[in-house]
Enzyme design. Structure first.
Site, PDB file in Angstrom:
ATOM      1  N   LYS A 134      -8.156   6.400 -19.288  1.00 28.36           N
ATOM      2  CA  LYS A 134      -8.486   6.872 -20.631  1.00 28.36           C
ATOM      3  C   LYS A 134      -7.275   6.756 -21.565  1.00 28.36           C
ATOM      4  O   LYS A 134      -6.782   5.674 -21.815  1.00 28.36           O
ATOM      5  CB  LYS A 134      -9.025   8.294 -20.542  1.00 28.36           C
ATOM      6  CG  LYS A 134     -10.101   8.508 -19.462  1.00 28.36           C
ATOM      7  CD  LYS A 134     -11.277   7.548 -19.559  1.00 28.36           C
ATOM      8  CE  LYS A 134     -12.466   7.950 -18.702  1.00 28.36           C
ATOM      9  NZ  LYS A 134     -12.263   7.922 -17.259  1.00 28.36           N
ATOM     10  N   ARG A 144       0.845  -1.198   0.000  1.00 27.28           N
ATOM     11  CA  ARG A 144       0.000   0.000   0.000  1.00 27.28           C
ATOM     12  C   ARG A 144       0.876   1.242   0.000  1.00 27.28           C
ATOM     13  O   ARG A 144       0.538   2.266  -0.616  1.00 27.28           O
ATOM     14  CB  ARG A 144      -0.944   0.005   1.211  1.00 27.28           C
ATOM     15  CG  ARG A 144      -1.693   1.326   1.366  1.00 27.28           C
ATOM     16  CD  ARG A 144      -2.797   1.287   2.399  1.00 27.28           C
ATOM     17  NE  ARG A 144      -2.448   0.594   3.612  1.00 27.28           N
ATOM     18  CZ  ARG A 144      -1.685   1.083   4.585  1.00 27.28           C
ATOM     19  NH1 ARG A 144      -1.123   2.284   4.461  1.00 27.28           N
ATOM     20  NH2 ARG A 144      -1.445   0.376   5.676  1.00 27.28           N
ATOM     21  N   ASP A 183      -7.378  19.204 -14.749  1.00 28.84           N
ATOM     22  CA  ASP A 183      -7.654  17.861 -15.241  1.00 28.84           C
ATOM     23  C   ASP A 183      -7.231  17.820 -16.709  1.00 28.84           C
ATOM     24  O   ASP A 183      -7.851  18.446 -17.571  1.00 28.84           O
ATOM     25  CB  ASP A 183      -9.144  17.538 -15.080  1.00 28.84           C
ATOM     26  CG  ASP A 183      -9.479  16.099 -15.448  1.00 28.84           C
ATOM     27  OD1 ASP A 183      -8.770  15.507 -16.289  1.00 28.84           O
ATOM     28  OD2 ASP A 183     -10.457  15.556 -14.908  1.00 28.84           O
ATOM     29  N   TYR A 196     -16.530  16.854 -15.885  1.00 27.39           N
ATOM     30  CA  TYR A 196     -16.969  15.468 -15.779  1.00 27.39           C
ATOM     31  C   TYR A 196     -17.993  15.304 -14.658  1.00 27.39           C
ATOM     32  O   TYR A 196     -17.820  15.829 -13.556  1.00 27.39           O
ATOM     33  CB  TYR A 196     -15.738  14.584 -15.544  1.00 27.39           C
ATOM     34  CG  TYR A 196     -16.039  13.165 -15.151  1.00 27.39           C
ATOM     35  CD1 TYR A 196     -16.925  12.377 -15.884  1.00 27.39           C
ATOM     36  CD2 TYR A 196     -15.428  12.603 -14.033  1.00 27.39           C
ATOM     37  CE1 TYR A 196     -17.201  11.077 -15.511  1.00 27.39           C
ATOM     38  CE2 TYR A 196     -15.691  11.297 -13.661  1.00 27.39           C
ATOM     39  CZ  TYR A 196     -16.592  10.537 -14.398  1.00 27.39           C
ATOM     40  OH  TYR A 196     -16.862   9.256 -14.023  1.00 27.39           O
TER      41      TYR A 196
END
Length: 380
Positions: free
Chosen positions: A196, A47, A171, A99
């Site tokens: 993406k 982690r 973004d 978004y």
């Protein structure tokens, strides 16, 4: 300094020191053996650190000309980490076309923790200062925006943010580091949905953050580890593999996007086409200045703006698969009002120009003649 295509393949990547393997190994482990308590080789628990994730983070940082990169389990997990830098009473100035998932986490989660969000049109830099106050601690922008392809002047807005002491987050998912680098234009943090274009093959869900600030890196790395929304080593491996062809894929996305945009613009059944490469597109000159090309994302509206007609077109497409997401090698079509932006109230969507019948295209890297033929047949 390495050029982009060379960085995509080599930056942050070293052959495996044990075997010489040229591909970064998938370190599929949760923990690491220590010869003595507290004595380890930089890795304790996956982690916190993982060699496959480290290689990807270094590679992504290099692509954005950043000192630091951090990967998360999704684009929204990356967004969540940035928002955890805020405190109750802080305000965020956000672009009004963004978004739907970002809008949802802003208004449905963090707003309940005493953080206020103001959504404004950021295209007119001359009027943006009137929305600032000493409570605005963060500015959040998408450019090109999702789904209206609005263009915001990154360098200009960065100057305003600096004047008011606000952190500036961009973004950069639609453009990718291949087309623009917001940190070079003055942004403090860059956000990507790696899902993406970066991974590019519709087989990964991931997000990332890049920054040049050592202070922000320390805070965000603490949040990454403490909140635990990290991405696994297999997904990191897939993203690294996808990035090796990012520059080649983006060239084709841009070429195909240009052809498709011009086809739609000339079609008698199409009323509006949103693509920043058109000279009449608002802030086209800014896009031309801050972007290398104009990308493969397009949205359009049919004449008469009838939802039933738009649905019929989307259901008739064959190569443009009707699906959420974008940026893969295959072409996709979507209906933002009922899919990616369903979380945004209709009145807010309409204010931003997002009509009920608007169709969004993610133009893939297939032969463009086949894509145009698919659209032509569906449009009838």
């Amino acid at each position: 300094m390495m050029k982009f295509g060379t960085k995509a393949i080599h930056a942050g990547i070293e052959p495996d020191p044990t075997t010489g393997a040229i591909m970064t190994p998938i370190y599929q482990t949760s923990t690491y053996v220590q010869p003595s308590p507290g004595q380890h080789k930089g890795y304790e628990y996956s982690r916190t650190q993982n060699p496959t994730r480290d290689a990807l983070q270094n590679n992504l940082a290099a692509l954005e000309n950043a000192k630091h990169g951090l990967c998360f389990a999704s684009g929204l997990a990356a967004t969540d980490a940035v928002l955890k830098l805020l405190k109750p009473g802080d305000e965020v100035l956000a672009s009004n076309d963004l978004y739907g998932g970002t809008y949802r986490i802003f208004t449905k989660i963090y707003q309940d923790f005493g953080i206020k969000f103001k959504f404004v049109d950021m295209r007119d830099l001359n009027r943006i200062s009137e929305h600032f106050s000493d409570k605005i601690k963060m500015v959040w922008a998408e450019t090109p925006s999702n789904p209206m392809m609005n263009i915001i002047d990154i360098k200009g807005l960065a100057g305003v943010c600096k004047k008011f002491g606000s952190m500036f987050c961009v973004d950069n998912t639609f453009a990718t580091p291949y087309l623009q680098n917001p940190l070079d234009q003055g942004a403090d943090v860059v956000v990507h949905s790696v899902t993406k274009y970066l991974a590019g093959h519709s087989d990964v869900v991931m997000g990332c953050l890049m920054t040049n600030s050592d202070v922000l890196q320390e805070k965000l790395a603490f949040i990454q580890n403490s909140s635990g929304a990290v991405t696994g080593p297999m997904d990191c491996f897939l993203a690294l593999r996808g990035i090796k062809t990012l520059h080649i894929r983006m060239q084709r996305h841009c070429e195909n996007g240009r052809r498709v945009a011009h086809f739609l613009k000339s079609h008698p059944k199409v009323e509006e086409v949103h693509w920043p490469g058109f000279e009449e597109h608002r802030n086209h000159d800014i896009a031309k200045k801050q972007m290398k090309d104009f990308g493969g994302m397009i949205s359009f509206v049919l004449k008469d703006d009838k939802l039933d007609d738009a649905i019929k077109v989307m259901e008739s497409l064959k190569l443009f698969a009707l699906a959420e997401s974008l940026g893969g090698v295959e072409s996709l079509c979507g209906h933002p009002a009922s899919m990616t932006h369903a979380a945004i109230p209709r009145e807010e969507r309409l204010k931003a120009g997002l009509k009920d019948s608007l169709i969004r295209l993610s133009v893939g890297i297939e032969d463009v003649e086949d894509l145009i033929a698919d659209l032509e047949k569906a449009l009838g």
